[in-house]
Design a protein around this motif. Structure first.
Motif, PDB file in Angstrom:
ATOM      1  N   SER A   6       0.839  -1.197   0.000  1.00 29.65           N
ATOM      2  CA  SER A   6       0.000   0.000   0.000  1.00 29.65           C
ATOM      3  C   SER A   6       0.871   1.244   0.000  1.00 29.65           C
ATOM      4  CB  SER A   6      -0.948   0.011   1.211  1.00 29.65           C
ATOM      5  OG  SER A   6      -0.223   0.102   2.417  1.00 29.65           O
ATOM      6  N   VAL A   7       0.316   2.316  -0.551  1.00 31.46           N
ATOM      7  CA  VAL A   7       1.015   3.596  -0.599  1.00 31.46           C
ATOM      8  C   VAL A   7      -0.008   4.697  -0.421  1.00 31.46           C
ATOM      9  CG1 VAL A   7       0.843   3.644  -3.126  1.00 31.46           C
ATOM     10  CG2 VAL A   7       2.542   5.077  -1.972  1.00 31.46           C
ATOM     11  N   LYS A   8       0.415   5.772   0.207  1.00 30.21           N
ATOM     12  CA  LYS A   8      -0.479   6.907   0.464  1.00 30.21           C
ATOM     13  C   LYS A   8       0.276   8.213   0.214  1.00 30.21           C
ATOM     14  CE  LYS A   8      -3.284   8.915   4.212  1.00 30.21           C
ATOM     15  NZ  LYS A   8      -3.680   8.751   5.642  1.00 30.21           N
ATOM     16  N   ASN A   9      -0.401   9.145  -0.457  1.00 32.15           N
ATOM     17  CA  ASN A   9       0.140  10.479  -0.705  1.00 32.15           C
ATOM     18  C   ASN A   9       1.445  10.431  -1.503  1.00 32.15           C
ATOM     19  OD1 ASN A   9       0.075  13.286  -0.579  1.00 32.15           O
ATOM     20  ND2 ASN A   9       1.273  13.370   1.305  1.00 32.15           N
ATOM     21  N   TYR A  10       1.362   9.822  -2.675  1.00 34.38           N
ATOM     22  CA  TYR A  10       2.535   9.738  -3.555  1.00 34.38           C
ATOM     23  C   TYR A  10       2.103  10.016  -4.995  1.00 34.38           C
ATOM     24  CZ  TYR A  10       6.693   7.994  -5.909  1.00 34.38           C
ATOM     25  OH  TYR A  10       7.815   7.880  -6.700  1.00 34.38           O
ATOM     26  N   ARG A  11       2.688  11.039  -5.579  1.00 31.66           N
ATOM     27  CA  ARG A  11       2.374  11.454  -6.945  1.00 31.66           C
ATOM     28  C   ARG A  11       0.858  11.603  -7.127  1.00 31.66           C
ATOM     29  NH1 ARG A  11       6.733   8.819 -11.193  1.00 31.66           N
ATOM     30  NH2 ARG A  11       8.586   9.816 -10.293  1.00 31.66           N
ATOM     31  N   SER A  12       0.231  10.777  -7.991  1.00 32.15           N
ATOM     32  CA  SER A  12      -1.206  10.928  -8.244  1.00 32.15           C
ATOM     33  C   SER A  12      -2.066  10.233  -7.190  1.00 32.15           C
ATOM     34  CB  SER A  12      -1.555  10.363  -9.633  1.00 32.15           C
ATOM     35  OG  SER A  12      -1.340   8.964  -9.668  1.00 32.15           O
ATOM     36  N   LEU A  88      15.149  13.487   0.253  1.00 29.47           N
ATOM     37  CA  LEU A  88      14.738  12.119  -0.056  1.00 29.47           C
ATOM     38  C   LEU A  88      14.011  12.024  -1.395  1.00 29.47           C
ATOM     39  CD1 LEU A  88      13.467  11.094   3.474  1.00 29.47           C
ATOM     40  CD2 LEU A  88      15.344  10.022   2.250  1.00 29.47           C
ATOM     41  N   ASP A  89      13.726  13.156  -1.995  1.00 28.16           N
ATOM     42  CA  ASP A  89      13.053  13.203  -3.290  1.00 28.16           C
ATOM     43  C   ASP A  89      11.693  12.504  -3.233  1.00 28.16           C
ATOM     44  OD1 ASP A  89      12.778  13.942  -5.925  1.00 28.16           O
ATOM     45  OD2 ASP A  89      13.708  12.127  -6.708  1.00 28.16           O
ATOM     46  N   ILE A  90      10.934  12.799  -2.195  1.00 24.65           N
ATOM     47  CA  ILE A  90       9.576  12.286  -2.043  1.00 24.65           C
ATOM     48  C   ILE A  90       8.617  13.226  -2.777  1.00 24.65           C
ATOM     49  CG2 ILE A  90       7.718  11.820  -0.402  1.00 24.65           C
ATOM     50  CD1 ILE A  90       9.888   9.767  -0.176  1.00 24.65           C
ATOM     51  N   GLU A  91       7.677  12.667  -3.520  1.00 23.04           N
ATOM     52  CA  GLU A  91       6.731  13.466  -4.298  1.00 23.04           C
ATOM     53  C   GLU A  91       5.308  13.247  -3.798  1.00 23.04           C
ATOM     54  OE1 GLU A  91       7.611  13.443  -8.672  1.00 23.04           O
ATOM     55  OE2 GLU A  91       8.938  11.806  -8.063  1.00 23.04           O
ATOM     56  N   PRO A  92       4.802  14.111  -2.946  1.00 15.09           N
ATOM     57  CA  PRO A  92       3.433  13.956  -2.450  1.00 15.09           C
ATOM     58  C   PRO A  92       2.407  14.363  -3.504  1.00 15.09           C
ATOM     59  CG  PRO A  92       4.368  15.980  -1.603  1.00 15.09           C
ATOM     60  CD  PRO A  92       5.476  15.282  -2.356  1.00 15.09           C
ATOM     61  N   PHE A  93       1.143  14.043  -3.236  1.00 12.21           N
ATOM     62  CA  PHE A  93       0.042  14.471  -4.091  1.00 12.21           C
ATOM     63  C   PHE A  93      -0.055  15.992  -4.047  1.00 12.21           C
ATOM     64  CE2 PHE A  93      -4.538  15.352  -4.695  1.00 12.21           C
ATOM     65  CZ  PHE A  93      -4.723  14.750  -5.931  1.00 12.21           C
ATOM     66  N   LYS A  94      -0.033  16.641  -5.210  1.00 11.36           N
ATOM     67  CA  LYS A  94       0.114  18.096  -5.253  1.00 11.36           C
ATOM     68  C   LYS A  94      -1.181  18.856  -5.525  1.00 11.36           C
ATOM     69  CE  LYS A  94       4.962  17.879  -6.629  1.00 11.36           C
ATOM     70  NZ  LYS A  94       5.965  18.224  -7.654  1.00 11.36           N
ATOM     71  N   PHE A  95      -2.293  18.138  -5.705  1.00 13.13           N
ATOM     72  CA  PHE A  95      -3.540  18.828  -6.019  1.00 13.13           C
ATOM     73  C   PHE A  95      -4.441  18.980  -4.799  1.00 13.13           C
ATOM     74  CE2 PHE A  95      -2.228  16.893 -10.095  1.00 13.13           C
ATOM     75  CZ  PHE A  95      -2.062  18.066 -10.817  1.00 13.13           C
ATOM     76  N   SER A  96      -3.828  19.074  -3.643  1.00 12.92           N
ATOM     77  CA  SER A  96      -4.569  19.289  -2.403  1.00 12.92           C
ATOM     78  C   SER A  96      -3.676  20.047  -1.431  1.00 12.92           C
ATOM     79  CB  SER A  96      -4.996  17.950  -1.787  1.00 12.92           C
ATOM     80  OG  SER A  96      -5.457  18.133  -0.469  1.00 12.92           O
ATOM     81  N   VAL A  97      -4.213  21.106  -0.839  1.00 13.06           N
ATOM     82  CA  VAL A  97      -3.419  21.887   0.121  1.00 13.06           C
ATOM     83  C   VAL A  97      -3.134  21.069   1.371  1.00 13.06           C
ATOM     84  CG1 VAL A  97      -4.205  24.123  -0.702  1.00 13.06           C
ATOM     85  CG2 VAL A  97      -5.550  22.919   1.026  1.00 13.06           C
ATOM     86  N   ASP A  98      -3.971  20.081   1.636  1.00  8.30           N
ATOM     87  CA  ASP A  98      -3.762  19.248   2.820  1.00  8.30           C
ATOM     88  C   ASP A  98      -2.627  18.252   2.615  1.00  8.30           C
ATOM     89  OD1 ASP A  98      -5.907  20.468   4.148  1.00  8.30           O
ATOM     90  OD2 ASP A  98      -7.345  19.077   3.250  1.00  8.30           O
TER      91      ASP A  98
END
Length: 445
Positions: A6-12, A88-98
């Protein structure tokens, strides 16, 4: 053996996306497509030998595999290749201010050397915020370590590590903010954590079709005669008409392919660059010389029993792609590895895709319970004759532009009656592209 990822808050992917390999209550294709893991902590469920993920372009299918690749890279390299303070070059979901300021979370449930483990961590670009490992050596969960960053004290708290043996204090002190404890402890010779580390970095294989090349298979054939035999068996089973392979390697030039005049050039360069050039040129010369030029020829038997050999480049794109796949897949089947492949259908005929899937969904060719997970657009294999419902997954984006992942098991499917391919293409299960034609007139000015 993979149980769950499982993964959460990564790219899309904003909310948690979870891929389960645990079988549901369905009884179809039990003997061929599933197996019962022989492992402590995993005796009450079955696992699938393969799973497929469908979805429109840009729906996020590849990001599931990208997330897995990122997790693996951090386990393998965070303690050795990242310097203190390096991102660490982590890419969170960018279409939410949260979500943009929230950590990304990775979690893996798997079996290594007969024991079930659950390992995961959350991190942002600056640091690892949490890290945990649970093990089931006696059938019940044990906490081997938990690590959590306290923002107020700017320190890590470590709890529940009594089941972990070794120089724990030394490993904790050596673990940087941007490094994983698992990776650090392995570098400092933790024997107890080796099965976890080896599974995550060796048994878990990620194949990207655009990165495959025939040289990888050719090199393995040259180094191991058994690999050649197994690759030939693989290609014969694929009905490609190939009954022999010849791989030759010739040296490129000489160890002085790049002339010493370049190394000893009197061109007005900075002293620093000149010194670097002098040290690099011999290494490049040697590497090119050792690598050599590899030629691959495929043998086709003629009516009189003789062979006609073709340069591999004369074969079809599909045959070349199958050759590139051959060694990685053969080794994975032999090792009982877990293989993720992005866009398996690239340059492959649908029959070949079905053949590759059948290798994993077979007790004869997959005696070690290797697992295959792949993304594809190829729908001809979307059949109840090939897959169970729980083996079929769909990926689509919601109105918030976030990727969601769900299984065909979430839908009512009549055994033997429903045409899954037709239902999918008609939009019954979602995960299809929506094409808005309302503005096409603007293309004409």
């Amino acid at each position: 053996m993979l149980i769950q990822f499982s993964v959460k808050n990564y790219r899309s992917i904003k909310d948690e996306a979870e891929l389960q390999m645990i079988t549901d209550s369905g009884k179809e294709l039990l003997d061929s497509n599933t197996f019962q893991p022989d492992a402590k902590g995993a005796s009450n469920f079955g696992l699938m030998k393969s799973a497929v993920v469908y979805g429109a372009n840009a729906a996020g299918k590849s990001n599931i595999i990208n997330a897995l690749s990122k997790m693996q890279w951090l386990v393998l390299n965070s303690a050795t290749k990242l310097q203190s303070g390096e991102a660490l070059d982590i890419e969170p979901f960018k279409f939410s201010v949260d979500s943009i300021n929230e950590p990304t979370e990775f979690n893996m449930d798997f079996i290594s050397e007969g024991i079930r483990y659950q390992y995961g961590f959350s991190a942002n670009n600056e640091r690892v915020l949490e890290e945990w490992l649970f093990a089931y050596p006696n059938g019940r969960a044990q906490t081997w370590f938990m690590r959590e960053y306290d923002k107020e004290s700017e320190q890590y708290s470590w709890t529940k590590d009594s089941y972990l043996s070794g120089a724990k204090s030394t490993w904790k002190e050596a673990t940087r903010d941007n490094a994983l404890f698992l990776s650090t402890a392995i570098q400092l010779n933790s024997k107890q954590l080796v099965p976890i580390y080896h599974w995550l970095t060796r048994k878990l294989k990620i194949i990207r079709t655009h990165e495959l090349n025939d040289i990888q298979t050719a090199q393995k054939i040259m180094s191991n005669s058994k690999i050649k035999k197994d690759v030939l068996t693989f290609l014969k089973a694929g009905d490609l008409g190939i009954e022999d392979i010849k791989v030759n390697k010739s040296k490129i030039g000489s160890p002085n392919l790049i002339p010493k005049s370049v190394e000893q050039s009197s061109i007005d360069l900075s002293d620093k660059f000149s010194e670097m050039l002098k040290s690099v040129v011999p290494a490049i010369n040697n590497e090119l010389y050792q690598m050599g030029h590899i030629t691959i020829h495929t043998g086709h038997r003629l009516e009189d029993g003789s062979f006609q050999y073709l340069d591999l480049k004369e074969e079809s794109d599909g045959t070349q792609r199958m050759f590139a796949f051959a060694a990685p897949l053969v080794e994975s089947l032999q090792d009982g590895a877990v293989v993720f492949i992005d866009e398996l259908n690239n340059s492959l005929h649908p029959t070949m895709v079905k053949f590759l899937v059948s290798l994993f969904n077979s007790a004869d060719s997959n005696a070690n319970n290797a697992q295959l997970v792949f993304t594809t657009h190829e729908t001809s294999i979307l059949s109840q004759d090939v897959f169970r419902r729980d083996q079929i997954w769909f990926c689509e984006k919601n109105k918030a532009q976030s990727t969601t992942l769900y299984s065909l098991s979430d839908f009512k499917v009549r055994k033997g009656a429903d045409n899954i391919e037709r239902n999918y293409l008609s939009g019954k299960y979602g995960a299809l592209p929506f094409i808005d034609k309302s503005n096409l007139g603007d293309l004409h000015g």
